[in-house]
Design an enzyme around this catalytic site. Sequence first.
Site, PDB file in Angstrom:
ATOM      1  N   ARG A  58       0.847  -1.195   0.000  1.00  0.00           N
ATOM      2  CA  ARG A  58       0.000   0.000   0.000  1.00  0.00           C
ATOM      3  C   ARG A  58       0.875   1.236   0.000  1.00  0.00           C
ATOM      4  NH1 ARG A  58      -4.704  -0.461  -1.644  1.00  0.00           N
ATOM      5  NH2 ARG A  58      -5.430   1.316  -0.425  1.00  0.00           N
ATOM      6  N   VAL A  59       0.424   2.269  -0.700  1.00  0.00           N
ATOM      7  CA  VAL A  59       1.197   3.508  -0.699  1.00  0.00           C
ATOM      8  C   VAL A  59       1.232   4.082   0.709  1.00  0.00           C
ATOM      9  CG1 VAL A  59       1.324   5.831  -1.624  1.00  0.00           C
ATOM     10  CG2 VAL A  59       0.725   3.946  -3.106  1.00  0.00           C
ATOM     11  N   ASP A  60       0.145   3.855   1.478  1.00  0.00           N
ATOM     12  CA  ASP A  60       0.195   4.325   2.865  1.00  0.00           C
ATOM     13  C   ASP A  60       1.042   3.381   3.718  1.00  0.00           C
ATOM     14  OD1 ASP A  60      -1.629   2.269   2.977  1.00  0.00           O
ATOM     15  OD2 ASP A  60      -3.361   3.543   3.342  1.00  0.00           O
ATOM     16  N   ASP A  61       1.536   2.297   3.147  1.00  0.00           N
ATOM     17  CA  ASP A  61       2.515   1.435   3.808  1.00  0.00           C
ATOM     18  C   ASP A  61       3.898   1.681   3.207  1.00  0.00           C
ATOM     19  OD1 ASP A  61       0.462  -1.523   4.363  1.00  0.00           O
ATOM     20  OD2 ASP A  61       0.673   0.320   5.492  1.00  0.00           O
TER      21      ASP A  61
END
Length: 632
Positions: free
Chosen positions: A500-503
Amino acid sequence: MYKRSIEDPAGFWSDIALSEFYWKQRWGDQVYSENLDVNKGNIKIEWFKGGITNICYNCLDRNIDAGLGGKIALYWESNEPGFDANLTYSQLLHRVCQLANYLKSIGVRKGDAVVIYLPMLLELPITMLACARIGAVHSVVFAGFSSDSLAQRIVDCKPKVVITCNAVKRGPKTIHLKDIVDAALVESAKDGVSIDVCLTYENQSALKRESTKWQEGRDMWWQDVVPKYPTTCEVEWVDAEDPLFLLYTSGSTGKPKGVLHTTGGYMVYTATTFKYAFDYKESDIYWCTADCGWITGHSYVTYGPMLNGATVVLYEGAPNYPDSGRCWDIVDKYKVTIFYTAPTLVRSLMRDGDEYVTRYSRKSLRVLGSVGEPINPSAWRWFFNLVGGSSCPISDTWWQTETGGFMITPLPGAWPQKPGSATFPFFGVQPVIVDEKGNEIDGECSGYLCVKGSWPGAFRTLYGDHERYETTYFRPFPGYYFTGDGCSRDKDGYHWLTGRVDDVINVSGHRIGTAEVESALVSHPQCAEAAVVGVEHEVKGQGIYAFVTIVEGVSYSEELRKSLILAVRNQIGAFAAPDKIHWAPSLPKTRSGKIMRRILRKIASRQLDELGDTSTLAEPGVVDQLIALADR
């Protein structure tokens, strides 16, 4: 086929839809219409609109008419070894019709919501199909969610009925599902949504009916009412764009998003992806270890396989109960040919040792599959070499709740595989990698994964919140569906998902995918599993904090810590070296095996009073254990 699917999507998909499925009435001149650009008006995706069909009819009646009535549709394996059951396609249809008639008798109509909170019993796919038969919209809530989570979903979709069972055994533990539902119904009533009927299946192996808490007038025993109804039920014919199901997926805000899938496009897409990505043959015995509470269970336990007339194995229990050989015991028992599971399960079985695998034959296996997150190369090789005896291709599938079906996946035997790569797009899918500004990048590159154009299985909206649908998925890069995932493409055109981009952790300006660091750690021979999160760092902006589970029989030491950091430095570079290694005897996981990184972030940043709901964890005690080990 791929070339045609991109150059002539209307012709490609309508040929499949008309040749493989039953339509009461075909659609008009337009196969699909789409707008994926927020600057050009509302986002809209439609496939086969005006076409009239029913997915339950296509899963059951159509297959029975084709001569498959006596074929086993479902093998059910209990948590306890030695207990099992099965249903042929004809028997399954009878059971589905009885429940459909009962639902109609209590006032469930086309378009009404039904919340299903059931474990992996035969009654779960039966209920999904019964709802689809009468045009009701099912919302399966994974039977590991807490009463608060269930109440939230009930309040959001306001169902006519909640369907559950009294309890389930998972490994040695009994989980009292009816108690959780009771608590959820108290909560939802406070928010103005009260439920008149709670249909409860008596799961005798877990709990007897006299020990079950009961509310007269509201609660009904499945066994007392459903079998009284006729075994035939008229089909409610629906438009291809009528809703089929709602499935809530976690949002970054914490409020779950109700992903809405419609009937026709989803039907055509899941059936086609299942057929090609697993190289399905009529003689196959197929087992997907996912729960129907997740999208994988919708698309690749219930709908995709049954639309193809497949025989499916359903397993009620824990994959390592009574020991870590249970999966291979089931594979041998049913002569499973296609085995589809998650990397988390592969890694945990890998950690338990090869002897649990090698004591079983597994010679029936033909195709393996992986789902849920990128599979790190060392787990891929173990899965391929040991489990599959180096002869079964692995369909390493990338897709999402929102996409309905596989988007990037190998087709078995069609091209060479690279361990850890999802390889190439499925028919009709045009993945693009864009930079921060939304410019498409060609060739070898890394960036944000988007999809150009629509595909039949795409979700149509977020239930009751179209604005959030547009903002989350289409506003970041106008003209594209934004997946929320990072991806790199190598010189051969293979796709590598980086999480994930938020990861993604931004360390001193370097964007580092947590999946990459985890993969590097797990490549260390003494590391069984790793989960990486970002924490604030006064110099670098963000630092890398790694939770590491080591192989049985190895003890924690300073040498091992240094050696793990060196493995990351060697594989990715010094900038990716973890700032902190936190020993973790086990990681906090949901019952579906997903690591709860939200909790790990809180532990890493010492926000111990903000851990939130831990009731959905398979083992809530893990959290206290990790807190206790924080400063070792």
